[in-house]
Design an enzyme around this catalytic site. Structure first.
Site, PDB file in Angstrom:
ATOM      1  N   LEU A 153      57.782   1.540  -3.675  1.00  0.00           N
ATOM      2  CA  LEU A 153      57.838   0.101  -3.528  1.00  0.00           C
ATOM      3  C   LEU A 153      56.695  -0.147  -2.603  1.00  0.00           C
ATOM      4  O   LEU A 153      56.881  -1.022  -1.746  1.00  0.00           O
ATOM      5  CB  LEU A 153      59.140  -0.297  -2.778  1.00  0.00           C
ATOM      6  CG  LEU A 153      59.798  -1.646  -3.312  1.00  0.00           C
ATOM      7  CD1 LEU A 153      59.760  -1.878  -4.614  1.00  0.00           C
ATOM      8  CD2 LEU A 153      60.917  -2.041  -2.464  1.00  0.00           C
ATOM      9  N   ILE A 156      52.256  -2.366  -5.733  1.00  0.00           N
ATOM     10  CA  ILE A 156      52.334  -2.630  -7.276  1.00  0.00           C
ATOM     11  C   ILE A 156      53.792  -2.513  -7.380  1.00  0.00           C
ATOM     12  O   ILE A 156      54.516  -3.269  -8.248  1.00  0.00           O
ATOM     13  CB  ILE A 156      51.618  -1.505  -7.865  1.00  0.00           C
ATOM     14  CG1 ILE A 156      50.012  -1.704  -7.949  1.00  0.00           C
ATOM     15  CG2 ILE A 156      51.883  -1.462  -9.424  1.00  0.00           C
ATOM     16  CD1 ILE A 156      49.086  -0.614  -8.267  1.00  0.00           C
ATOM     17  N   SER A 175      61.862   5.747  -2.366  1.00  0.00           N
ATOM     18  CA  SER A 175      60.526   5.884  -1.788  1.00  0.00           C
ATOM     19  C   SER A 175      60.619   7.026  -0.879  1.00  0.00           C
ATOM     20  O   SER A 175      61.934   7.235  -0.263  1.00  0.00           O
ATOM     21  CB  SER A 175      60.002   4.745  -1.152  1.00  0.00           C
ATOM     22  OG  SER A 175      60.712   4.111  -0.383  1.00  0.00           O
ATOM     23  N   ARG A 176      59.750   7.490   0.052  1.00  0.00           N
ATOM     24  CA  ARG A 176      60.227   8.575   0.969  1.00  0.00           C
ATOM     25  C   ARG A 176      60.921   8.222   2.028  1.00  0.00           C
ATOM     26  O   ARG A 176      62.080   8.898   2.318  1.00  0.00           O
ATOM     27  CB  ARG A 176      58.780   9.190   1.637  1.00  0.00           C
ATOM     28  CG  ARG A 176      58.172  10.280   0.928  1.00  0.00           C
ATOM     29  CD  ARG A 176      56.870  10.574   1.448  1.00  0.00           C
ATOM     30  NE  ARG A 176      55.916   9.408   1.592  1.00  0.00           N
ATOM     31  CZ  ARG A 176      54.741   9.377   2.204  1.00  0.00           C
ATOM     32  NH1 ARG A 176      54.206  10.675   2.553  1.00  0.00           N
ATOM     33  NH2 ARG A 176      54.060   8.356   2.445  1.00  0.00           N
ATOM     34  N   ILE A 231      52.948   3.673 -14.998  1.00  0.00           N
ATOM     35  CA  ILE A 231      51.778   3.028 -15.024  1.00  0.00           C
ATOM     36  C   ILE A 231      50.839   3.806 -13.616  1.00  0.00           C
ATOM     37  O   ILE A 231      50.025   3.064 -13.086  1.00  0.00           O
ATOM     38  CB  ILE A 231      51.802   1.592 -14.743  1.00  0.00           C
ATOM     39  CG1 ILE A 231      53.026   1.134 -13.589  1.00  0.00           C
ATOM     40  CG2 ILE A 231      52.224   0.798 -16.037  1.00  0.00           C
ATOM     41  CD1 ILE A 231      52.519   1.374 -12.197  1.00  0.00           C
ATOM     42  N   ARG A 233      50.052   7.838 -12.563  1.00  0.00           N
ATOM     43  CA  ARG A 233      49.034   8.749 -13.067  1.00  0.00           C
ATOM     44  C   ARG A 233      50.025   9.785 -14.074  1.00  0.00           C
ATOM     45  O   ARG A 233      51.093  10.021 -13.602  1.00  0.00           O
ATOM     46  CB  ARG A 233      48.734   9.760 -11.956  1.00  0.00           C
ATOM     47  CG  ARG A 233      47.657   8.939 -11.256  1.00  0.00           C
ATOM     48  CD  ARG A 233      46.252   8.659 -11.707  1.00  0.00           C
ATOM     49  NE  ARG A 233      45.125   8.272 -10.733  1.00  0.00           N
ATOM     50  CZ  ARG A 233      45.150   7.002 -10.744  1.00  0.00           C
ATOM     51  NH1 ARG A 233      45.634   6.057 -11.456  1.00  0.00           N
ATOM     52  NH2 ARG A 233      44.028   6.689 -10.149  1.00  0.00           N
ATOM     53  N   ASP A 257      50.958   4.369 -19.691  1.00  0.00           N
ATOM     54  CA  ASP A 257      49.703   4.067 -19.616  1.00  0.00           C
ATOM     55  C   ASP A 257      48.763   5.162 -19.330  1.00  0.00           C
ATOM     56  O   ASP A 257      47.562   4.931 -19.326  1.00  0.00           O
ATOM     57  CB  ASP A 257      49.434   2.933 -18.919  1.00  0.00           C
ATOM     58  CG  ASP A 257      48.268   2.184 -18.617  1.00  0.00           C
ATOM     59  OD1 ASP A 257      47.704   2.016 -19.841  1.00  0.00           O
ATOM     60  OD2 ASP A 257      47.529   2.050 -17.645  1.00  0.00           O
ATOM     61  N   GLU A 262      43.927  13.147 -19.766  1.00  0.00           N
ATOM     62  CA  GLU A 262      43.366  11.929 -20.323  1.00  0.00           C
ATOM     63  C   GLU A 262      41.938  12.292 -20.863  1.00  0.00           C
ATOM     64  O   GLU A 262      41.329  12.936 -20.017  1.00  0.00           O
ATOM     65  CB  GLU A 262      43.222  10.680 -19.661  1.00  0.00           C
ATOM     66  CG  GLU A 262      44.675  10.125 -19.598  1.00  0.00           C
ATOM     67  CD  GLU A 262      44.784   9.325 -18.191  1.00  0.00           C
ATOM     68  OE1 GLU A 262      43.600   8.548 -17.706  1.00  0.00           O
ATOM     69  OE2 GLU A 262      46.122   8.756 -17.827  1.00  0.00           O
ATOM     70  N   HIS A 280      45.254   3.827 -20.519  1.00  0.00           N
ATOM     71  CA  HIS A 280      45.098   3.731 -19.013  1.00  0.00           C
ATOM     72  C   HIS A 280      44.445   2.305 -19.017  1.00  0.00           C
ATOM     73  O   HIS A 280      42.922   2.597 -18.463  1.00  0.00           O
ATOM     74  CB  HIS A 280      44.077   4.987 -18.498  1.00  0.00           C
ATOM     75  CG  HIS A 280      44.232   5.071 -17.080  1.00  0.00           C
ATOM     76  ND1 HIS A 280      44.396   6.363 -16.367  1.00  0.00           N
ATOM     77  CD2 HIS A 280      44.520   4.286 -16.118  1.00  0.00           C
ATOM     78  CE1 HIS A 280      44.233   6.043 -15.015  1.00  0.00           C
ATOM     79  NE2 HIS A 280      44.484   4.888 -14.860  1.00  0.00           N
TER      80      HIS A 280
HETATM   81  O1  LIG Z   1      44.322   4.034 -12.547  1.00  0.00           O
HETATM   82  C1  LIG Z   1      43.646   2.939 -11.808  1.00  0.00           C
HETATM   83  C2  LIG Z   1      43.260   2.731 -10.583  1.00  0.00           C
HETATM   84  O2  LIG Z   1      43.913   3.802  -9.636  1.00  0.00           O
HETATM   85  O3  LIG Z   1      42.821   1.788 -10.098  1.00  0.00           O
END
Ligand SMILES: O=CC(=O)O
Length: 314
Positions: A153, A156, A175-176, A231, A233, A257, A262, A280
């Site tokens: 949280l 983003i 979250s942790r 969204i 990694r 994404d 990749e 991505h």
């Molecule tokens: O993947 C995109 C970023 O880390 O900005």
């Protein structure tokens, strides 16, 4: 500043950034040299800054090979391609591009949820394929009101939560540590979060602890009616486990994404209608990529003028 050596390690940055770096500094592009060792031997001693992105950064070997390196500036918010420990140890500054891309990535996360549940891409293919003449598209799944569980949280994650609230989605998170100031329901484990939400979103940084945070147990907890959105990694997800869960119907669907390797995407996913696959593009708009480039340039300028960095990480 024209004599300052700057090494650009990714060829995927926008032309504006490359051109500005070239105007302002003595720019070396990694891919101009057939061998990295050649670049390092010829110019390593004059390089004072490295510019990377989500795909290429500065690992321990590169940092060790650049004795004059002072700063690594990433054209990304994620810095998993930079050896932060080594930078700290050597007093090398690190900057990234937070904030300017938050809205963009959060918008895309919501877009993935809507596209996945309402099968927007499939519907589009249905019309283009001339199938509508033969009958209506099948019923899909409602998004508004679904429980959204967010891993991470931070900026983003919080922006995704805010948007999902607009769709009357109850929000919970992992979250942790629990965020005392947050009004959302906290789960102390990802499995508990997954068991208690309809849509699980990965929005945390990639670190050793979050590598494969989405594993078989989490996927099974999310279940055949659950949806995964990534969204973050690719390496947050154990991809072979995700693929088999989707093929076996143990997971409702996935909006992705990012991928583990990749630009390679597991081809088993291509035939599935309950997946949405993006290349991505979380921050990939003209407006946001330009703002990110300006942050990279601003950070480098501040550093070389001895001013405070705009977005320091290390
Ligand atoms: O993947 C995109 C970023 O880390 O900005």
């Amino acid at each position: 500043m024209g004599s300052i050596g700057v090494l650009l390690v990714s060829h995927q940055v926008i032309p504006y950034l490359e051109q500005e770096l070239n105007k302002r500094y003595n720019l070396f592009r990694l891919w101009d040299f057939p061998q990295k060792s050649q670049l390092l031997t010829q110019h390593g001693a004059s390089i004072r800054a490295v510019v990377g992105d989500a795909f290429a950064g500065a690992d321990s070997d590169l940092i060790e090979a650049l004795p004059k390196l002072e700063i690594v500036s990433s054209f990304s918010v994620g810095v998993d391609k930079i050896d932060l420990g080594k930078c700290k140890e050597k007093g090398i500054r690190v900057t990234n591009t937070p904030d300017v891309l938050t809205d963009e990535v959060a918008d895309l996360a919501i877009g993935l949820m809507l596209t996945l549940l309402r099968r927007i891409c499939e519907c589009d293919r249905y019309v283009r394929g001339g199938n509508w003449k033969h009958g209506d598209y099948k019923l899909t799944t409602k998004f508004s009101g679904k429980t959204v569980g967010i891993i991470g949280l931070g900026r983003i994650g919080a922006a995704i939560a805010k948007r999902a609230e607009g769709f009357n989605c109850p929000i919970s998170y992992y979250s942790r540590t629990q965020k005392q100031e947050s009004k959302y329901k906290y789960y102390p484990s990802v499995v508990e979060l997954a068991s208690n939400c309809d849509i699980l979103v990965v929005a945390c940084p990639l670190t050793e602890e979050t590598h494969h945070i989405i594993n078989r147990e989490v996927i099974n907890a999310l279940g055949p009616k659950g949806f995964l959105i990534n969204i973050g990694r690719g390496k947050h997800v154990d991809e072979p486990e995700l693929v088999s869960a989707l093929l076996e119907g143990r997971l409702g669907g996935a909006g992705l994404d990012v991928f583990e390797n990749e630009p390679h995407v597991p081809e088993e996913l291509f035939g599935l209608e309950n997946v949405v696959l993006l290349p991505h593009v979380g921050s990939a708009t003209v407006e946001t990529r330009t703002a990110m480039a300006d942050l990279v340039l601003g950070n480098l300028e501040a550093h070389f003028l001895g001013k405070p960095l705009l977005t320091p990480l290390v």
